[in-house]
Design a protein around this motif. Structure first.
Motif, short mmCIF file in Angstrom:
data_model
loop_
_atom_site.label_atom_id
_atom_site.label_comp_id
_atom_site.label_asym_id
_atom_site.label_seq_id
_atom_site.Cartn_x
_atom_site.Cartn_y
_atom_site.Cartn_z
N VAL A 48 -17.20 -43.21 -7.05
CA VAL A 48 -18.28 -43.66 -5.60
C VAL A 48 -17.92 -42.79 -4.37
CG1 VAL A 48 -18.75 -45.54 -4.24
CG2 VAL A 48 -18.29 -46.04 -6.63
N LEU A 49 -16.80 -42.36 -4.08
CA LEU A 49 -16.61 -41.76 -2.99
C LEU A 49 -17.12 -40.41 -2.93
CD1 LEU A 49 -12.71 -42.50 -2.13
CD2 LEU A 49 -15.01 -43.19 -0.84
N ILE A 50 -16.98 -39.68 -4.29
CA ILE A 50 -17.76 -38.61 -4.62
C ILE A 50 -19.03 -38.43 -4.19
CG2 ILE A 50 -18.24 -36.87 -6.30
CD1 ILE A 50 -15.37 -36.86 -7.27
N ASN A 51 -19.89 -39.39 -5.06
CA ASN A 51 -21.28 -39.63 -4.83
C ASN A 51 -21.66 -39.79 -3.37
OD1 ASN A 51 -21.56 -39.63 -7.37
ND2 ASN A 51 -21.71 -41.71 -7.63
N VAL A 52 -21.03 -40.81 -2.52
CA VAL A 52 -21.38 -40.93 -1.23
C VAL A 52 -21.10 -39.70 -0.23
CG1 VAL A 52 -20.62 -42.15 1.06
CG2 VAL A 52 -20.77 -43.39 -1.36
N GLY A 53 -20.01 -39.13 -0.64
CA GLY A 53 -19.64 -37.64 -0.02
C GLY A 53 -20.72 -36.68 -0.22
N VAL A 54 -21.08 -36.43 -1.32
CA VAL A 54 -22.18 -35.33 -1.70
C VAL A 54 -23.34 -35.82 -0.81
CG1 VAL A 54 -23.39 -34.44 -3.47
CG2 VAL A 54 -21.10 -34.69 -3.86
N ARG A 55 -23.76 -37.11 -0.99
CA ARG A 55 -25.01 -37.40 -0.28
C ARG A 55 -25.01 -37.15 1.18
NH1 ARG A 55 -26.27 -43.22 -2.79
NH2 ARG A 55 -25.53 -42.47 -4.80
N ILE A 56 -23.75 -37.31 1.59
CA ILE A 56 -23.71 -37.17 3.12
C ILE A 56 -23.85 -35.62 3.33
CG2 ILE A 56 -21.98 -36.96 5.20
CD1 ILE A 56 -20.96 -39.90 4.22
N VAL A 57 -23.10 -34.98 2.81
CA VAL A 57 -23.18 -33.24 2.79
C VAL A 57 -24.77 -32.85 2.61
CG1 VAL A 57 -22.55 -31.31 1.81
CG2 VAL A 57 -20.94 -33.05 1.99
N GLU A 58 -25.13 -33.48 1.66
CA GLU A 58 -26.84 -33.09 1.30
C GLU A 58 -27.62 -33.37 2.68
OE1 GLU A 58 -28.19 -35.30 -1.99
OE2 GLU A 58 -30.10 -33.89 -2.43
N ARG A 59 -27.43 -34.43 3.28
CA ARG A 59 -28.30 -34.71 4.22
C ARG A 59 -27.86 -33.80 5.43
NH1 ARG A 59 -30.26 -39.43 6.24
NH2 ARG A 59 -31.71 -40.40 4.61
#
Lengths: 267, 257
Positions: free
Chosen positions: A241-252
């Motif tokens: 979950v942390l990886i998913n959230v983290g990557v989404r933040i980076v993407e934004r």
């Protein structure tokens, strides 16, 4: 206007609440099933036992060591495959000849499941971290490469020709025309690859026995330490979950200038 | 492009790579890399035998049952969750968590709960392969064109007819994207489920070869897995062409205008 506003705020308020309700209900069912004896607590310990064990783990240095190992092979494998895929993707994508010549080979190699390489990894590297790395890199490389290839195809020919007629060289065009077009595609590839890379890193540890969380899960299972095994599985989920959230933040962050992200902000 | 040129592009690089492989293994025998001819020979003797019935076929059957179950369950649950807003908010965090759990770690857990048998292997495939279908269906159902949705309501098309003619076709591009991901995950999990405490199946056989240092046999097993992956993506493309033919046509028209 005021009615829509109040509806909006109510919605925003109740949605996370419902979500928390969902989690609580799930934990309640998990707690109740072994306590009522529907499934023996030997096989499915109640949620409270597992969560206490997980908190226990959080205070242990060896647990963090395993997490560190897993995350290290995850991160290193991901970076290597992203760099390789971007370089190759830009090269293949920018030449018509290379694109056509490599198409069949890429289509042939891509669907080969990375776990098929497990025996090879064991032969070459044994139970060292390199085994995990090989699987992680192979699995995530294709995800990124394909997205980069899609992205290069999407470059606006008018923009490219304009840049050409203004005398921009090959490298400058890659930097100012191709790269901004590829970036959203690349981020999609990175998002997919980071999830796949975690799966493969943990699989390699579980099956091959290279150091990390997956190996611990295998050990607890064969040792009959059931609550510990459940706690470790929950831990891998949390990491996911942390990886998913983290990557989404980076993407934004990376794509703040892009219409898809800007549009979301307004809507 | 002339057909001849197309064929040349198609087989050019593969032929070059095989030639390179052949040239590099011409010299003294390398322990890790078998010669191309030797591999073809081994492939034939290993897999065109009893193994086809005892290892290959059961694995494939389990894979197909698992995939079919994940697709059906994923679409049904996805339509339900995508249709009701409260249900979506209710299940979203828990689904996010389960999707993030790497499916192979569930193998030890399911071994404990179900035991080592065919059901366990099929459940392992389902627990991993259902997520892309489920989540994509939810997104697809949510993104159904609101104008079409209002139109069906105006014409009082509800219930099953609405599902059949509006929701499922509208969500099908997303659903197919999910199915595509689910195929490769299902194949991975089929192999992994057989690497634990199993005594038959493709995954087991390949690990057995590797442990016995039967290198050409091991490579032939890797080749079988690769061929299954390629076969699956081939079948998928055929199905996708039929199911989504209308969608690709529509996209092309929009791009032309």
């Amino acid at each position: 206007m005021s009615t829509t506003n109040s509806r909006m705020s109510r919605k925003r308020f109740s949605e996370p609440l419902l979500g928390i309700g969902g989690i609580l209900l799930f934990l309640l069912v998990w707690e109740a099933v072994p306590r009522l004896g529907l499934v023996s607590a030997r096989f499915l310990p109640p949620a409270s036992t597992v969560l206490v064990q997980l908190v226990n783990y959080l205070g242990q240095a060896s647990f963090w060591g395993d997490v560190g190992q897993t995350m290290f092979s995850w991160a290193l494998g991901l970076v290597i495959s992203i760099v390789a895929a971007v370089v190759l993707g830009l090269m293949i994508g920018s030449s018509r000849f290379l694109g056509r010549a490599t198409h069949s080979t890429i289509e042939f190699l891509r669907p080969i499941p990375s776990v098929a390489l497990i025996p090879l990894a064991v032969l070459l590297f044994g139970i060292k971290m390199e085994s995990s790395l090989l699987l992680v890199i192979y699995a995530s490389f294709w995800q990124v490469l394909l997205q980069v290839l899609y992205g290069v195809q999407d470059v606006d020919p008018v923009a490219d020709n304009t840049a050409k007629s203004y005398g921009l060289g090959r490298i400058a065009r890659v930097r100012y025309v191709v790269w901004p077009t590829v970036l959203p595609y690349l981020m999609t590839g990175v998002r997919l690859a980071s999830a796949v890379a975690l799966i493969l890193a943990i699989t390699a540890e579980l099956v091959i026995g290279s150091p990390g969380l997956g190996k611990q899960i295998g050990l607890t299972q064969s040792g009959g330490a059931v609550p510990e095994m459940y706690a470790l599985i929950v831990a891998t989920g949390v990491i996911g979950v942390l990886i998913n959230v983290g990557v989404r933040i980076v993407e934004r962050r990376v794509l703040t200038w892009h219409p898809s992200v800007r549009g979301e902000g307004i809507a | 492009m002339s057909p001849l040129k197309r064929i040349a592009y198609f087989i050019g690089l593969p032929v070059l790579l095989i030639a390179l492989w052949w040239l590099l293994t011409l010299g003294p025998t390398n322990f890790f890399v078998p010669k191309p001819l030797k591999l073809v020979e081994t492939f034939w003797t290993v897999w065109a035998s009893d193994r086809l019935w005892t290892d290959f076929l059961p694995s494939i059957i389990r894979l197909f049952i698992g995939l079919a179950a994940s697709i059906v369950l994923g679409v049904v649950l996805g339509v339900l969750i995508g249709t009701y807003r409260w249900l979506r908010s209710f299940t979203e965090p828990i689904l996010e968590f389960f999707r993030a759990v790497p499916p192979p770690v569930l193998v030890p857990l399911l071994m404990l709960l179900i035991g080592i048998n065919d059901q366990m292997k099929i459940v392992v495939i389902i627990t991993g392969a259902i997520w892309p279908v489920l989540l994509n269906t939810v997104e697809g159902v949510r993104a159904v064109d609101p104008v079409l949705s209002d139109t069906t309501l105006t014409y009082r098309i509800t219930g099953l007819a609405r599902l059949r003619y509006l929701v499922l076709p509208g969500a099908s591009p997303q659903i197919m994207a999910g199915v595509r991901q689910c195929l490769s995950i299902g194949l991975i999990l089929m192999v992994i489920s057989e690497m634990f405490g199993s005594s038959s199946g493709l995954g087991y056989t390949i690990v057995l070869f590797q442990r016995g240092f039967a290198i050409p046999e091991m490579w032939s097993g890797i080749a079988v897995l690769g061929l299954i992956g390629i076969g699956l993506s081939f079948v998928f493309r055929g199905v996708e062409g039929r199911v989504l033919g209308w969608y690709h046509g529509l996209r092309e028209m929009q791009r032309d205008t």
